[in-house]
Design a protein around this motif. Sequence first.
Motif, PDB file in Angstrom:
ATOM      1  N   ASP A 294      93.235  -6.203 -14.133  1.00 17.16           N
ATOM      2  CA  ASP A 294      91.900  -6.778 -13.910  1.00 17.16           C
ATOM      3  C   ASP A 294      91.973  -8.003 -12.994  1.00 17.16           C
ATOM      4  O   ASP A 294      91.056  -8.251 -12.202  1.00 17.16           O
ATOM      5  CB  ASP A 294      91.264  -7.162 -15.243  1.00 17.16           C
ATOM      6  CG  ASP A 294      90.981  -5.961 -16.121  1.00 17.16           C
ATOM      7  OD1 ASP A 294      90.770  -4.868 -15.563  1.00 17.16           O
ATOM      8  OD2 ASP A 294      90.976  -6.101 -17.355  1.00 17.16           O
ATOM      9  N   ILE A 295      93.056  -8.776 -13.113  1.00 12.54           N
ATOM     10  CA  ILE A 295      93.230  -9.931 -12.238  1.00 12.54           C
ATOM     11  C   ILE A 295      93.311  -9.473 -10.784  1.00 12.54           C
ATOM     12  O   ILE A 295      92.690 -10.057  -9.888  1.00 12.54           O
ATOM     13  CB  ILE A 295      94.492 -10.731 -12.637  1.00 12.54           C
ATOM     14  CG1 ILE A 295      94.248 -11.474 -13.950  1.00 12.54           C
ATOM     15  CG2 ILE A 295      94.889 -11.713 -11.531  1.00 12.54           C
ATOM     16  CD1 ILE A 295      95.474 -12.201 -14.484  1.00 12.54           C
ATOM     17  N   GLY A 296      94.078  -8.399 -10.531  1.00 11.24           N
ATOM     18  CA  GLY A 296      94.193  -7.868  -9.175  1.00 11.24           C
ATOM     19  C   GLY A 296      92.870  -7.383  -8.627  1.00 11.24           C
ATOM     20  O   GLY A 296      92.538  -7.633  -7.456  1.00 11.24           O
ATOM     21  N   VAL A 297      92.110  -6.699  -9.460  1.00 14.57           N
ATOM     22  CA  VAL A 297      90.797  -6.194  -9.034  1.00 14.57           C
ATOM     23  C   VAL A 297      89.864  -7.352  -8.674  1.00 14.57           C
ATOM     24  O   VAL A 297      89.231  -7.366  -7.610  1.00 14.57           O
ATOM     25  CB  VAL A 297      90.171  -5.326 -10.144  1.00 14.57           C
ATOM     26  CG1 VAL A 297      88.706  -5.023  -9.832  1.00 14.57           C
ATOM     27  CG2 VAL A 297      90.950  -4.025 -10.303  1.00 14.57           C
ATOM     28  N   GLU A 298      89.777  -8.339  -9.571  1.00 12.97           N
ATOM     29  CA  GLU A 298      88.885  -9.471  -9.329  1.00 12.97           C
ATOM     30  C   GLU A 298      89.302 -10.259  -8.097  1.00 12.97           C
ATOM     31  O   GLU A 298      88.456 -10.739  -7.328  1.00 12.97           O
ATOM     32  CB  GLU A 298      88.868 -10.397 -10.556  1.00 12.97           C
ATOM     33  CG  GLU A 298      88.170  -9.822 -11.769  1.00 12.97           C
ATOM     34  CD  GLU A 298      86.677  -9.623 -11.542  1.00 12.97           C
ATOM     35  OE1 GLU A 298      86.089 -10.346 -10.699  1.00 12.97           O
ATOM     36  OE2 GLU A 298      86.086  -8.751 -12.194  1.00 12.97           O
ATOM     37  N   ALA A 299      90.618 -10.393  -7.889  1.00 14.50           N
ATOM     38  CA  ALA A 299      91.113 -11.153  -6.738  1.00 14.50           C
ATOM     39  C   ALA A 299      90.676 -10.517  -5.428  1.00 14.50           C
ATOM     40  O   ALA A 299      90.210 -11.206  -4.508  1.00 14.50           O
ATOM     41  CB  ALA A 299      92.633 -11.259  -6.799  1.00 14.50           C
ATOM     42  N   VAL A 300      90.804  -9.202  -5.327  1.00 16.66           N
ATOM     43  CA  VAL A 300      90.421  -8.526  -4.083  1.00 16.66           C
ATOM     44  C   VAL A 300      88.903  -8.560  -3.899  1.00 16.66           C
ATOM     45  O   VAL A 300      88.418  -8.705  -2.769  1.00 16.66           O
ATOM     46  CB  VAL A 300      90.960  -7.084  -4.067  1.00 16.66           C
ATOM     47  CG1 VAL A 300      90.340  -6.279  -2.933  1.00 16.66           C
ATOM     48  CG2 VAL A 300      92.479  -7.100  -3.931  1.00 16.66           C
ATOM     49  N   ARG A 301      88.166  -8.471  -4.965  1.00 12.22           N
ATOM     50  CA  ARG A 301      86.710  -8.557  -4.847  1.00 12.22           C
ATOM     51  C   ARG A 301      86.282  -9.931  -4.329  1.00 12.22           C
ATOM     52  O   ARG A 301      85.394 -10.042  -3.477  1.00 12.22           O
ATOM     53  CB  ARG A 301      86.047  -8.257  -6.196  1.00 12.22           C
ATOM     54  CG  ARG A 301      86.112  -6.781  -6.569  1.00 12.22           C
ATOM     55  CD  ARG A 301      85.554  -6.525  -7.957  1.00 12.22           C
ATOM     56  NE  ARG A 301      85.581  -5.099  -8.269  1.00 12.22           N
ATOM     57  CZ  ARG A 301      85.360  -4.600  -9.486  1.00 12.22           C
ATOM     58  NH1 ARG A 301      85.071  -5.422 -10.493  1.00 12.22           N
ATOM     59  NH2 ARG A 301      85.413  -3.295  -9.699  1.00 12.22           N
ATOM     60  N   LEU A 302      86.917 -10.989  -4.848  1.00  8.34           N
ATOM     61  CA  LEU A 302      86.613 -12.332  -4.353  1.00  8.34           C
ATOM     62  C   LEU A 302      87.014 -12.469  -2.885  1.00  8.34           C
ATOM     63  O   LEU A 302      86.302 -13.083  -2.087  1.00  8.34           O
ATOM     64  CB  LEU A 302      87.352 -13.380  -5.190  1.00  8.34           C
ATOM     65  CG  LEU A 302      86.837 -13.635  -6.605  1.00  8.34           C
ATOM     66  CD1 LEU A 302      87.748 -14.620  -7.314  1.00  8.34           C
ATOM     67  CD2 LEU A 302      85.415 -14.163  -6.577  1.00  8.34           C
ATOM     68  N   LEU A 303      88.170 -11.880  -2.556  1.00 11.11           N
ATOM     69  CA  LEU A 303      88.648 -11.942  -1.174  1.00 11.11           C
ATOM     70  C   LEU A 303      87.685 -11.216  -0.240  1.00 11.11           C
ATOM     71  O   LEU A 303      87.355 -11.715   0.848  1.00 11.11           O
ATOM     72  CB  LEU A 303      90.040 -11.307  -1.102  1.00 11.11           C
ATOM     73  CG  LEU A 303      90.961 -11.727   0.049  1.00 11.11           C
ATOM     74  CD1 LEU A 303      91.171 -13.234   0.050  1.00 11.11           C
ATOM     75  CD2 LEU A 303      92.292 -11.007  -0.075  1.00 11.11           C
ATOM     76  N   ALA A 304      87.215 -10.040  -0.664  1.00  5.33           N
ATOM     77  CA  ALA A 304      86.277  -9.271   0.154  1.00  5.33           C
ATOM     78  C   ALA A 304      84.974 -10.034   0.367  1.00  5.33           C
ATOM     79  O   ALA A 304      84.394 -10.011   1.460  1.00  5.33           O
ATOM     80  CB  ALA A 304      86.000  -7.920  -0.505  1.00  5.33           C
ATOM     81  N   GLN A 305      84.538 -10.744  -0.672  1.00  4.24           N
ATOM     82  CA  GLN A 305      83.318 -11.547  -0.534  1.00  4.24           C
ATOM     83  C   GLN A 305      83.509 -12.669   0.480  1.00  4.24           C
ATOM     84  O   GLN A 305      82.635 -12.927   1.308  1.00  4.24           O
ATOM     85  CB  GLN A 305      82.924 -12.131  -1.891  1.00  4.24           C
ATOM     86  CG  GLN A 305      82.421 -11.112  -2.881  1.00  4.24           C
ATOM     87  CD  GLN A 305      82.237 -11.694  -4.269  1.00  4.24           C
ATOM     88  OE1 GLN A 305      82.270 -12.910  -4.459  1.00  4.24           O
ATOM     89  NE2 GLN A 305      82.058 -10.835  -5.256  1.00  4.24           N
ATOM     90  N   GLU A 306      84.684 -13.330   0.418  1.00  7.57           N
ATOM     91  CA  GLU A 306      84.933 -14.422   1.355  1.00  7.57           C
ATOM     92  C   GLU A 306      85.079 -13.907   2.786  1.00  7.57           C
ATOM     93  O   GLU A 306      84.602 -14.540   3.735  1.00  7.57           O
ATOM     94  CB  GLU A 306      86.186 -15.202   0.951  1.00  7.57           C
ATOM     95  CG  GLU A 306      86.436 -16.401   1.845  1.00  7.57           C
ATOM     96  CD  GLU A 306      87.507 -17.327   1.321  1.00  7.57           C
ATOM     97  OE1 GLU A 306      87.829 -18.301   2.030  1.00  7.57           O
ATOM     98  OE2 GLU A 306      88.036 -17.078   0.216  1.00  7.57           O
TER      99      GLU A 306
END
Length: 340
Positions: A294-306
């Motif tokens: 879940d940490i990996g998923v959330e990290a990429v989602r935040l990265l995609a938003q930025e």
Amino acid sequence: MHDVAAAAGVSIATVSNVLNHPEKVLEGTRTTVHEAIRELGFVRNDAARSLASGRNLTIGFVATDLANTFFVDIARGAQDAALEEDRHVLIANSDVKASLQETHLALFDEARVAGIVLAPLGGPPPGVESLRAHGRPIVVVNHASVRTDVCSVLIDNEEVGFIAAEHLIALGRRRLAFCSVAGDSDQAIRERRAGVRRAVAAHPGVVLEDIDTIDLETPGGIQAGHEIASRPAAERPDGVVAVADAVGSAITRVLVGEAHLRVPEDVAVIGCDHNLSGREGGIPLSSVSQRGYDIGVEAVRLLAQEIADQGGEHVHRTVVLQPSVIADESTIGRDRAIGG
């Protein structure tokens, strides 16, 4: 592409469409172009393509230590989330070496990746400064960053220690030990220790001691196991919170295999990071889920938003995930573990 176009008898624009917009090209023409690609051994230069288009679809992930399956779980989550974004993940292993971590960050910067997911050693390394100066989006995982210009995803480590100790106390354990390296320099250790102490403080009659280990790996667990086993029963902890599963698993092996004590009857042991090492040996280790995937998923989602917000006002934020106990034989016994 000139060679492919000549071999297939089509224009360069047609070759480009076959590679990038195949739906615009007739099936027969696509087949001809792909045959030419195979015959010539053509491989598209995505680095040059990214420079030309100004858009890179690659994300870099710098892991602390891929021998630890927690970071493998993060990588898997990051990969799956990246695929949903039509992106790809390149994984680099720092192998718990600060110099190697800096090398990986520099290489990803030179490759102009779209962004970086970083699991740092202790804290954000010096290389983050230059990455941010170059406009490279970064998400720090498994560490509460002091920087205000990066997003973070982490587990609530104080809660990790708290629920691990609560699990033992609920099973009737009254003499607890927290096994970890000494000192509070490491953020995760400091917070897990605080959580254990908070749980003990909430239960009058429960006592806690710290048992210092030489490291967070098997040697440290062996050392702690020998110290626990050498004590008379009345002075021995009846419940152990190991800061890492490698330590907890080694403790159980010493207690059972060398000291011939019973786990969990004499000493119940729980780890804190739900690592594959906890499955080694004869007694599967109870642990606390770190929710690496879940940490990996959330990290990429935040990265995609930025990445999508570049050029605009991006609000950096920290996502804190909550852990959960995964009970197994080392605390609840084989019968209960097998019975669910």
